[in-house]
Design an enzyme around this catalytic site. Structure first.
Site, PDB file in Angstrom:
ATOM      1  N   HIS A  61       4.591  -1.153   3.471  1.00  0.00           N
ATOM      2  CA  HIS A  61       3.265  -0.859   2.913  1.00  0.00           C
ATOM      3  C   HIS A  61       2.347  -0.471   4.065  1.00  0.00           C
ATOM      4  O   HIS A  61       2.763  -0.475   5.227  1.00  0.00           O
ATOM      5  CB  HIS A  61       2.725  -2.040   2.111  1.00  0.00           C
ATOM      6  CG  HIS A  61       2.455  -3.277   2.920  1.00  0.00           C
ATOM      7  ND1 HIS A  61       3.453  -4.042   3.477  1.00  0.00           N
ATOM      8  CD2 HIS A  61       1.288  -3.876   3.276  1.00  0.00           C
ATOM      9  CE1 HIS A  61       2.926  -5.069   4.120  1.00  0.00           C
ATOM     10  NE2 HIS A  61       1.604  -4.981   4.020  1.00  0.00           N
ATOM     11  N   HIS A  63      -0.628  -1.677   5.275  1.00  0.00           N
ATOM     12  CA  HIS A  63      -1.592  -2.558   5.935  1.00  0.00           C
ATOM     13  C   HIS A  63      -1.412  -2.484   7.454  1.00  0.00           C
ATOM     14  O   HIS A  63      -0.308  -2.282   7.958  1.00  0.00           O
ATOM     15  CB  HIS A  63      -1.421  -4.004   5.450  1.00  0.00           C
ATOM     16  CG  HIS A  63      -2.105  -4.263   4.132  1.00  0.00           C
ATOM     17  ND1 HIS A  63      -1.770  -5.311   3.308  1.00  0.00           N
ATOM     18  CD2 HIS A  63      -3.115  -3.592   3.513  1.00  0.00           C
ATOM     19  CE1 HIS A  63      -2.551  -5.287   2.233  1.00  0.00           C
ATOM     20  NE2 HIS A  63      -3.376  -4.253   2.333  1.00  0.00           N
ATOM     21  N   ASP A  65      -1.252  -4.524   9.915  1.00  0.00           N
ATOM     22  CA  ASP A  65      -0.289  -5.353  10.668  1.00  0.00           C
ATOM     23  C   ASP A  65       1.154  -4.874  10.487  1.00  0.00           C
ATOM     24  O   ASP A  65       2.074  -5.445  11.074  1.00  0.00           O
ATOM     25  CB  ASP A  65      -0.423  -6.843  10.317  1.00  0.00           C
ATOM     26  CG  ASP A  65      -0.256  -7.137   8.840  1.00  0.00           C
ATOM     27  OD1 ASP A  65      -0.764  -6.367   8.009  1.00  0.00           O
ATOM     28  OD2 ASP A  65       0.389  -8.156   8.507  1.00  0.00           O
ATOM     29  N   HIS A  66       1.324  -3.785   9.694  1.00  0.00           N
ATOM     30  CA  HIS A  66       2.671  -3.208   9.505  1.00  0.00           C
ATOM     31  C   HIS A  66       2.761  -1.763  10.000  1.00  0.00           C
ATOM     32  O   HIS A  66       3.857  -1.210  10.045  1.00  0.00           O
ATOM     33  CB  HIS A  66       3.083  -3.280   8.025  1.00  0.00           C
ATOM     34  CG  HIS A  66       3.190  -4.695   7.539  1.00  0.00           C
ATOM     35  ND1 HIS A  66       4.398  -5.295   7.248  1.00  0.00           N
ATOM     36  CD2 HIS A  66       2.239  -5.646   7.352  1.00  0.00           C
ATOM     37  CE1 HIS A  66       4.179  -6.554   6.889  1.00  0.00           C
ATOM     38  NE2 HIS A  66       2.875  -6.784   6.941  1.00  0.00           N
TER      39      HIS A  66
HETATM   40 ZN    ZN Z   1       1.369  -8.292   6.597  1.00  0.00          ZN
END
Ligand code: ZN
Length: 245
Positions: A61, A63, A65-66
């Site tokens: 996904h 977001h 942090d990814h």
């Molecule tokens: Zn995450």
């Protein structure tokens, strides 16, 4: 042939000692990267992976942090005069990247090619056969089942405990599942140990990842709780932990 899995990042958006943001390296003949949060480039270097050999990324996904190091990886390959990056991600990945083009016009030169993936899609990348399933998150998110030779790895990405993801993991050699918070946190969008443990069936091995700072010091207890309820061996993940399938 065996498959080597390295947890490059087991953390989240909030910094904490020893945990880089979400990223997993899967290697047979060619490496495949799952997610690319902040800190991934440094962890790839620690894992002995030259960016020259890493040209494919699967995103669960969008977001931060990814995905925070995704453009850094594309830029590193561009600066090394290497061919562009192949990015597989959920619906919306192409629009997201087009939006970034307006902020970074030189992104055009980095030749990032996007392949959008929908739940139930089946595709092959780098010698891996991959199946995508819908995860349960506030934004479009995927879990992946990744098969190489006889080995099966399932990665949940970020999700609430989900029967779909649990079904995807049935029979897997290894499930890497997020477990963001310890009990008795009551959260949406993420997983806590008891709900996960009750859902899992017939998984050979589980490793927990995506720990929020609230989990600090509770990781081993969280793994034990998932293990007791699922009957599977469960480990708490740490950065640079490797597993052979
Ligand atoms: Zn995450």
């Amino acid at each position: 042939m065996s498959t080597k899995v390295t947890l490059l990042g087991t953390g989240v958006g909030i910094p904490q000692p020893g945990r880089s943001q979400a990223a997993i390296l899967v290697e047979t003949e060619r490496p495949l990267l799952l997610d690319c949060g902040a800190g991934t480039l440094l962890r790839l270097d620690e894992a002995g992976i030259d960016v020259e050999n890493l040209d494919t990324v699967l995103l669960t996904h969008l977001h931060l942090d990814h995905v925070s190091d995704l453009l850094a990886l594309a830029n590193a390959r561009y600066l090394r005069r290497l061919p562009g990056l192949e990015v597989y991600g959920p619906v919306g990945t192409a629009t997201w990247l087009e939006t970034l083009h307006s902020a970074f016009p030189y992104l055009e030169k980095m030749q990032v090619t996007v392949h959008e993936v929908r739940p139930m899609d089946d595709f092959s990348v780098q010698g891996f056969d991959i199946f995508a399933e819908e995860a349960k998150l506030s934004v479009t998110a995927l879990a992946y089942r990744i098969e190489a030779e006889e080995n099966v790895l399932v990665y949940s990405g970020d999700t609430e405990p989900s029967p779909r993801v649990a079904a995807l993991a049935e029979g897997a050699d290894l499930l890497i599942h997020e477990c963001s918070f310890p009990e008795p946190f009551d959260v949406t969008n993420h997983t806590t140990p008891k709900k996960l443990g009750r859902l899992l069936k017939n998984v050979n091995r589980v490793v927990l990842t995506h720990f929020y700072p609230q989990a600090l010091g509770c990781e081993e207890d969280m793994a034990l709780e998932v293990s007791e309820l699922s009957g599977a061996p469960v480990l708490a993940g740490w950065d640079m932990m490797t597993m052979i399938l």
